[in-house]
Design a protein around this motif. Structure first.
Motif, PDB file in Angstrom:
ATOM      1  N   MET A  39       0.837  -1.168   0.000  1.00  0.00           N
ATOM      2  CA  MET A  39       0.000   0.000   0.000  1.00  0.00           C
ATOM      3  C   MET A  39       0.888   1.239   0.000  1.00  0.00           C
ATOM      4  O   MET A  39       1.890   1.274   0.705  1.00  0.00           O
ATOM      5  N   ILE A  40       0.490   2.213  -0.778  1.00  0.00           N
ATOM      6  CA  ILE A  40       1.308   3.411  -0.969  1.00  0.00           C
ATOM      7  C   ILE A  40       0.463   4.651  -0.717  1.00  0.00           C
ATOM      8  O   ILE A  40      -0.706   4.699  -1.086  1.00  0.00           O
ATOM      9  N   GLY A  41       1.066   5.658  -0.104  1.00  0.00           N
ATOM     10  CA  GLY A  41       0.437   6.962   0.064  1.00  0.00           C
ATOM     11  C   GLY A  41       1.426   8.045  -0.329  1.00  0.00           C
ATOM     12  O   GLY A  41       2.638   7.859  -0.210  1.00  0.00           O
ATOM     13  N   ILE A  42       0.910   9.161  -0.824  1.00  0.00           N
ATOM     14  CA  ILE A  42       1.760  10.274  -1.237  1.00  0.00           C
ATOM     15  C   ILE A  42       1.062  11.577  -0.867  1.00  0.00           C
ATOM     16  O   ILE A  42      -0.172  11.643  -0.844  1.00  0.00           O
ATOM     17  N   ASP A  43       1.840  12.617  -0.579  1.00  0.00           N
ATOM     18  CA  ASP A  43       1.267  13.924  -0.296  1.00  0.00           C
ATOM     19  C   ASP A  43       2.263  15.007  -0.691  1.00  0.00           C
ATOM     20  O   ASP A  43       3.474  14.797  -0.643  1.00  0.00           O
ATOM     21  N   LEU A  44       1.718  16.148  -1.077  1.00  0.00           N
ATOM     22  CA  LEU A  44       2.501  17.302  -1.529  1.00  0.00           C
ATOM     23  C   LEU A  44       1.902  18.556  -0.901  1.00  0.00           C
ATOM     24  O   LEU A  44       0.678  18.676  -0.794  1.00  0.00           O
ATOM     25  N   LEU A  45       2.753  19.501  -0.493  1.00  0.00           N
ATOM     26  CA  LEU A  45       2.289  20.720   0.166  1.00  0.00           C
ATOM     27  C   LEU A  45       3.221  21.876  -0.169  1.00  0.00           C
ATOM     28  O   LEU A  45       4.443  21.703  -0.166  1.00  0.00           O
ATOM     29  N   GLU A  46       2.636  23.039  -0.427  1.00  0.00           N
ATOM     30  CA  GLU A  46       3.446  24.247  -0.578  1.00  0.00           C
ATOM     31  C   GLU A  46       3.925  24.657   0.818  1.00  0.00           C
ATOM     32  O   GLU A  46       3.113  24.823   1.734  1.00  0.00           O
ATOM     33  N   ILE A  47       5.216  24.822   0.967  1.00  0.00           N
ATOM     34  CA  ILE A  47       5.809  25.109   2.271  1.00  0.00           C
ATOM     35  C   ILE A  47       5.255  26.407   2.859  1.00  0.00           C
ATOM     36  O   ILE A  47       4.981  26.491   4.059  1.00  0.00           O
ATOM     37  N   GLU A  48       5.032  27.416   2.026  1.00  0.00           N
ATOM     38  CA  GLU A  48       4.505  28.688   2.524  1.00  0.00           C
ATOM     39  C   GLU A  48       3.143  28.515   3.187  1.00  0.00           C
ATOM     40  O   GLU A  48       2.827  29.227   4.141  1.00  0.00           O
ATOM     41  N   ARG A  49       2.331  27.593   2.692  1.00  0.00           N
ATOM     42  CA  ARG A  49       1.029  27.354   3.327  1.00  0.00           C
ATOM     43  C   ARG A  49       1.212  26.900   4.767  1.00  0.00           C
ATOM     44  O   ARG A  49       0.497  27.346   5.666  1.00  0.00           O
ATOM     45  N   MET A  50       2.165  26.002   4.997  1.00  0.00           N
ATOM     46  CA  MET A  50       2.439  25.536   6.354  1.00  0.00           C
ATOM     47  C   MET A  50       2.993  26.682   7.202  1.00  0.00           C
ATOM     48  O   MET A  50       2.567  26.887   8.337  1.00  0.00           O
ATOM     49  N   GLU A  51       3.938  27.432   6.646  1.00  0.00           N
ATOM     50  CA  GLU A  51       4.527  28.541   7.393  1.00  0.00           C
ATOM     51  C   GLU A  51       3.469  29.570   7.783  1.00  0.00           C
ATOM     52  O   GLU A  51       3.458  30.053   8.921  1.00  0.00           O
ATOM     53  N   HIS A  52       2.565  29.907   6.862  1.00  0.00           N
ATOM     54  CA  HIS A  52       1.504  30.878   7.160  1.00  0.00           C
ATOM     55  C   HIS A  52       0.539  30.334   8.215  1.00  0.00           C
ATOM     56  O   HIS A  52       0.127  31.062   9.122  1.00  0.00           O
ATOM     57  N   ALA A  53       0.187  29.077   8.095  1.00  0.00           N
ATOM     58  CA  ALA A  53      -0.727  28.469   9.068  1.00  0.00           C
ATOM     59  C   ALA A  53      -0.116  28.473  10.461  1.00  0.00           C
ATOM     60  O   ALA A  53      -0.799  28.781  11.448  1.00  0.00           O
ATOM     61  N   LEU A  54       1.164  28.153  10.551  1.00  0.00           N
ATOM     62  CA  LEU A  54       1.842  28.140  11.854  1.00  0.00           C
ATOM     63  C   LEU A  54       1.977  29.550  12.420  1.00  0.00           C
ATOM     64  O   LEU A  54       1.881  29.744  13.638  1.00  0.00           O
ATOM     65  N   ALA A  55       2.191  30.539  11.562  1.00  0.00           N
ATOM     66  CA  ALA A  55       2.300  31.927  12.022  1.00  0.00           C
ATOM     67  C   ALA A  55       0.949  32.439  12.529  1.00  0.00           C
ATOM     68  O   ALA A  55       0.889  33.167  13.523  1.00  0.00           O
ATOM     69  N   ARG A  56      -0.141  32.056  11.858  1.00  0.00           N
ATOM     70  CA  ARG A  56      -1.484  32.497  12.261  1.00  0.00           C
ATOM     71  C   ARG A  56      -1.944  31.816  13.541  1.00  0.00           C
ATOM     72  O   ARG A  56      -2.663  32.416  14.345  1.00  0.00           O
TER      73      ARG A  56
END
Length: 116
Positions: free
Chosen positions: A1-18
């Motif tokens: 079984m395989i899983g994959i995920d992709l995320l724009e780093i800025e989205r994480m940085e903005h979410a953590l800042a907020r």
């Protein structure tokens, strides 16, 4: 079984800042400490977030806690997954071990999880 995920780093940085407490909800103390010791912590947290999502996909999880999937730095810096709680129970029920691979560029972070 395989899983994959992709995320724009800025989205994480903005979410953590907020929402400063978001990191505590999503990441274990070891994950936060690892990222904090790096030049761009959000990049490393984004990759770990992707790993958690990829593990959830590989194990076909319906509901789970992000902190039940922990990504640590193993020997030689190779990322290793440590499963806790209901996620560990699911892997045991399936009779699988989970392995991950992480990557990131300046813009994106990604992870692949294989449960075998």
């Amino acid at each position: 079984m395989i899983g994959i995920d992709l995320l724009e780093i800025e989205r994480m940085e903005h979410a953590l800042a907020r929402r400063p407490r978001l990191a505590e909800r999503l990441f274990t103390e070891r994950e936060r400490a690892y990222a904090a010791a790096r030049g761009r912590p959000g990049q490393h947290l984004a990759a770990r977030f992707c790993a958690k999502e990829a593990v959830a996909k590989a194990l076909a999880l319906q509901s789970w806690s992000f902190r039940d999937v922990e990504v640590i730095s193993g020997p030689g810096g190779v990322p290793e997954v440590v499963l806790h709680g209901s996620v560990a129970q699911r892997a045991q029920e399936l009779g699988v071990e989970v392995h991950v691979s992480l990557t990131h560029t300046r813009r994106d972070a990604a992870a692949v999880a294989i449960a075998s």
